[in-house]
Each structure stands twice: as C-alpha cells, then as structure tokens.
Scaffold this motif. Structure first.
Motif, mmCIF file in Angstrom:
data_model
loop_
_atom_site.group_PDB
_atom_site.id
_atom_site.type_symbol
_atom_site.label_atom_id
_atom_site.label_comp_id
_atom_site.label_asym_id
_atom_site.label_seq_id
_atom_site.Cartn_x
_atom_site.Cartn_y
_atom_site.Cartn_z
ATOM 1 N N GLU A 85 0.808 -1.219 0.000
ATOM 2 C CA GLU A 85 0.000 0.000 0.000
ATOM 3 C C GLU A 85 0.845 1.275 0.000
ATOM 4 O O GLU A 85 0.368 2.341 -0.335
ATOM 5 C CB GLU A 85 -0.945 0.036 1.209
ATOM 6 C CG GLU A 85 -2.047 -0.999 1.180
ATOM 7 C CD GLU A 85 -1.590 -2.347 1.709
ATOM 8 O OE1 GLU A 85 -0.518 -2.434 2.342
ATOM 9 O OE2 GLU A 85 -2.318 -3.341 1.476
ATOM 10 N N GLY A 86 2.095 1.172 0.410
ATOM 11 C CA GLY A 86 2.950 2.354 0.542
ATOM 12 C C GLY A 86 3.768 2.638 -0.702
ATOM 13 O O GLY A 86 3.715 1.908 -1.694
ATOM 14 N N PRO A 87 4.545 3.708 -0.639
ATOM 15 C CA PRO A 87 5.403 4.073 -1.771
ATOM 16 C C PRO A 87 6.607 3.132 -1.859
ATOM 17 O O PRO A 87 6.918 2.411 -0.902
ATOM 18 C CB PRO A 87 5.865 5.494 -1.424
ATOM 19 C CG PRO A 87 5.852 5.521 0.069
ATOM 20 C CD PRO A 87 4.681 4.643 0.474
ATOM 21 N N PRO A 88 7.286 3.123 -2.998
ATOM 22 C CA PRO A 88 8.506 2.324 -3.086
ATOM 23 C C PRO A 88 9.555 2.844 -2.106
ATOM 24 O O PRO A 88 9.528 4.005 -1.706
ATOM 25 C CB PRO A 88 8.962 2.497 -4.535
ATOM 26 C CG PRO A 88 8.267 3.716 -5.028
ATOM 27 C CD PRO A 88 7.017 3.871 -4.223
ATOM 28 N N ALA A 89 10.460 1.973 -1.703
ATOM 29 C CA ALA A 89 11.563 2.376 -0.825
ATOM 30 C C ALA A 89 12.717 2.833 -1.713
ATOM 31 O O ALA A 89 13.115 2.120 -2.635
ATOM 32 C CB ALA A 89 11.988 1.210 0.047
#
Length: 126
Positions: A85-89
């Motif tokens: 669900e989050g942005p790429p690292a």
C-alpha cells in the motif's frame, strides 16, 4: 554506373553514422529486475546511485533487493518496509564512479533472513 556512384555515398553515410555513435557520450547504466511473478521489483539508476525497491503484491511478504558491489563479496539487503500500500523504498547509495554492481529482486518475511522467489542477478555499473 549508378551503382558505382551510390557506393561512395553509402560508404560516407556509414562512416558518418559510426563516427557519430563513437563520439556520442556514454549512456548512464541503469536497469531493473522483477522476481518471478513481478511481486518485487528493483531498479538501479547509476546517475546518483539510486536504488528503488517496489512491492507489487499484497502477499504479506517484503520486497527486498540483494545488492553486491563486487568489492568484498558481502551482500547488502535493502527492504521495502512500506508494504504494497505504501510508496517504493528509495535508497541513495554512495558508490565510487565505475563500481561494478549486481542486484536482484527477492521476497522475504521481515527479519527472517530467508530470501525466496528471487530474480536472476542483474549486472550494472555505478
């Protein structure tokens, strides 16, 4: 005669194209790999040494990059702990210009030290 006159022109075009290609600046090495099924993706941009780890599946596993600088044989691990669900690292690495690197995309249970479903190694240059 027409064939003979066109040969010097064709030769000149080949010299022009080859000469232009040889004098062109080298493209920055950059690439990326997906693991089988593409649930984990790793991209490396040599201009600035930026490593990006994407998690493309809500499977409960972490996407991880195994990264090797070919210097001492040790492998570094870069996790995307942001989940699907989050942005790429994104990791800004500090590598000397011209350093040979290789990397691959894997999956892991966070903290388990077990890396599975990995892509093939991708060779690149910082």
């Amino acid at each position: 005669m027409r064939t003979r006159r066109s040969l010097p022109l064709a030769g000149a075009l080949v010299v022009l194209v080859v000469g232009t290609a040889l004098n062109a600046p080298a493209a920055a090495a950059s690439g990326g790999v997906c693991n089988p099924g593409c649930s984990a993706n790793v991209e490396f941009k040599s201009d600035g040494e930026i490593l990006t780890v994407h998690d493309y599946s809500p499977d409960g596993l972490s996407a991880v990059a195994e990264f090797d600088t070919h210097r001492d044989g040790s492998i570094s691990y870069f996790f995307n702990s942001n989940s699907y669900e989050g942005p790429p690292a994104v990791f800004n690495l500090d590598l000397p210009e011209g350093t040979l690197v290789r990397y691959r995309a894997c999956l892991s249970h966070a903290g388990s030290g077990v890396y599975t479903n990995c892509s093939d190694w991708y060779n690149d240059v910082a």
